[in-house]
Structures are given as C-alpha cells and as structure tokens.
Design a protein around this motif. Structure first.
Motif, short mmCIF file in Angstrom:
data_model
loop_
_atom_site.label_atom_id
_atom_site.label_comp_id
_atom_site.label_asym_id
_atom_site.label_seq_id
_atom_site.Cartn_x
_atom_site.Cartn_y
_atom_site.Cartn_z
N LEU A 37 1.27 -30.39 -64.07
CA LEU A 37 1.47 -30.58 -62.63
C LEU A 37 0.37 -29.89 -61.82
N ALA A 38 0.01 -28.66 -62.22
CA ALA A 38 -1.01 -27.91 -61.48
C ALA A 38 -2.34 -28.67 -61.45
N PRO A 64 6.73 -34.49 -45.53
CA PRO A 64 8.03 -34.87 -46.10
C PRO A 64 7.97 -35.15 -47.61
N LEU A 103 -2.07 -31.53 -58.91
CA LEU A 103 -2.12 -30.98 -57.55
C LEU A 103 -3.54 -30.53 -57.22
N GLN A 104 -4.19 -29.91 -58.18
CA GLN A 104 -5.57 -29.45 -57.98
C GLN A 104 -6.48 -30.64 -57.67
N SER A 141 9.43 -32.56 -54.19
CA SER A 141 9.03 -33.25 -55.42
C SER A 141 8.28 -32.30 -56.37
N LEU A 171 3.02 -21.94 -58.91
CA LEU A 171 4.13 -22.88 -59.11
C LEU A 171 5.36 -22.14 -59.62
N SER A 190 9.44 -31.26 -60.19
CA SER A 190 8.57 -31.39 -61.35
C SER A 190 8.27 -30.05 -62.00
N SER A 214 4.86 -38.89 -52.00
CA SER A 214 4.99 -38.02 -50.83
C SER A 214 3.61 -37.59 -50.33
N VAL A 215 2.69 -37.36 -51.25
CA VAL A 215 1.33 -37.00 -50.84
C VAL A 215 0.68 -38.18 -50.10
N LEU A 224 -5.63 -33.41 -56.32
CA LEU A 224 -5.29 -33.98 -55.00
C LEU A 224 -5.67 -33.05 -53.85
N ALA A 235 -1.42 -25.59 -56.47
CA ALA A 235 -2.11 -26.06 -57.69
C ALA A 235 -2.50 -24.93 -58.63
N ARG A 292 6.20 -39.27 -64.62
CA ARG A 292 5.90 -37.90 -65.07
C ARG A 292 6.23 -36.86 -63.99
N PHE A 293 5.86 -37.16 -62.74
CA PHE A 293 6.07 -36.23 -61.63
C PHE A 293 6.73 -36.98 -60.47
N PRO A 294 8.03 -37.25 -60.58
CA PRO A 294 8.68 -38.14 -59.60
C PRO A 294 8.47 -37.69 -58.15
N GLY A 295 8.02 -38.61 -57.34
CA GLY A 295 7.91 -38.36 -55.89
C GLY A 295 6.64 -37.67 -55.44
N VAL A 296 5.91 -37.06 -56.38
CA VAL A 296 4.76 -36.25 -55.96
C VAL A 296 3.68 -37.12 -55.31
N ARG A 299 2.20 -40.48 -48.41
CA ARG A 299 2.81 -40.61 -47.07
C ARG A 299 2.22 -39.59 -46.11
N SER A 300 2.04 -38.34 -46.59
CA SER A 300 1.51 -37.30 -45.71
C SER A 300 0.02 -37.48 -45.43
N ALA A 301 -0.68 -38.15 -46.34
CA ALA A 301 -2.12 -38.34 -46.16
C ALA A 301 -2.43 -39.58 -45.34
#
Lengths: 111, 111
Positions: B22-23, A100, B26-27, A105, A35, A109, B105-106, B29, A30, B98-102, B108-110
C-alpha cells in the motif's frame, strides 16, 4: 515594558486542510511506519484517543516523533497535550470533507 | 547455434499487485504530476485508452516518462504498444481488488 507569561497551548497549531494538497496527504501516508501509526490511532474511538506512549512501533522514539510530525503537518492527525501526556487522534471528519473516502480506504487497506 | 529473433512484447511486464505494498502505491500517487497523469488516464474509457502523446502535462517529455515509469512500477498503470504508439490505462479493477476504494477516492479528489 510588560512581560506576558507564555502559556503552552493545549492544542498544537494544525494546518487548515483547505491549504493541504492531496499529494501532501498521500505523501504523508506513503510510509509503512506512518501507515501503522494511522492504523493504531484510527482503531481508537475519538472519545478515547491514543497517547504517544501507547503507540507500539518498531522504530526508536525519535524516529516515531519524526513520523508523527509529518502526519500532523499534513493535517492527518491532531495532537493534544493533557498534563505530561500527548494524545493523538485522526482528523477524520475534516479529511473526509476535503478528500472523501481517501483516509477511510487507506485505513481499510492498512488494517 | 540457433538465433531466435527477439520480438518486442506488446505488453510491458507489469508487477503482480499482490507484491505491491500500500505504501508503494500511495508513494507513486503522491506527486502532482503523477496525480495529473492518473486523472487524465482515468478519464478515458478502457476501450479507448490514452496514448502517451495525448497526455497534456506541464513537464518535459523525459520527466513525463519518468513519472509514467513510477506509476507502472507501482502497478497503477498498464502500458501497451500498438505500432509506434504507447497506450496507457489504469489497472483499476486489480487495484480495487487489492486496495478497495483507494484509487477511486484519489481520482475523485484529484478531479
């Protein structure tokens, strides 16, 4: 008393990804500079990893080193020293097993 | 002078995701409590969003509100008020564009 010569390990010790939490990986990712590091390193094939000196960053060398350390501690990058050069690669397969799709991803991005 | 009655908007203003980096996502999350909020909200169908009072968090109400605000400001959640209740949902489709898959995937992992 026996004195044992200290040899510098070629591989810097890295965390076991099972001990790294998702929040820690996201925290490490982040940041715009980190990045950018991940993007540049991810663009290199594993067979030809990027050396630190090849990274093109908009920050000072010491700031760059600080960000590299955070990525390494979060288990995102692997560092290997060959001679006087340090090579950086992503722990892509291990991260994919543990979280995963997350790194892939983010890389897409950040491209 | 004309006095116009102020009415509380049913939808809290939310950022345009094109303006969110994006940052920043992520921050937002990258925190165990916020990941837990996103996980709980993500487990509800859009047709039946979670109200704030239904969130089961290990932190105080004010700390929870602080985390909800960060998620909202980063464009991850949407908040709607109906009567005295506030409902939270994920901006899943917009984030995916905007951020495909991000986010997926988060989540799923969470899980």
């Amino acid at each position: 008393m026996v004195t044992v010569a200290q040899t510098k390990p070629a591989h810097k010790p890295q965390p076991d990804l099972d001990d790294v939490a998702l929040a820690e990986v996201l925290q490490a990712l982040a940041d715009p500079v980190r990045l950018e590091i991940v993007r540049q390193v991810g663009a290199c094939p594993d067979s030809d990893p990027l050396s630190c000196g090849q990274l093109e960053l908009s920050v000072s060398k010491s700031t760059g080193s600080h960000h590299l350390k955070i990525l390494h501690q979060a288990g995102i990058t692997s560092e290997r020293e060959r001679g006087t050069r340090k090579f950086i690669s992503l722990r892509r397969a291990e991260l994919e097993r543990r979280f995963p799709g997350v790194l892939d991803s983010v890389l897409r991005s950040a491209a």
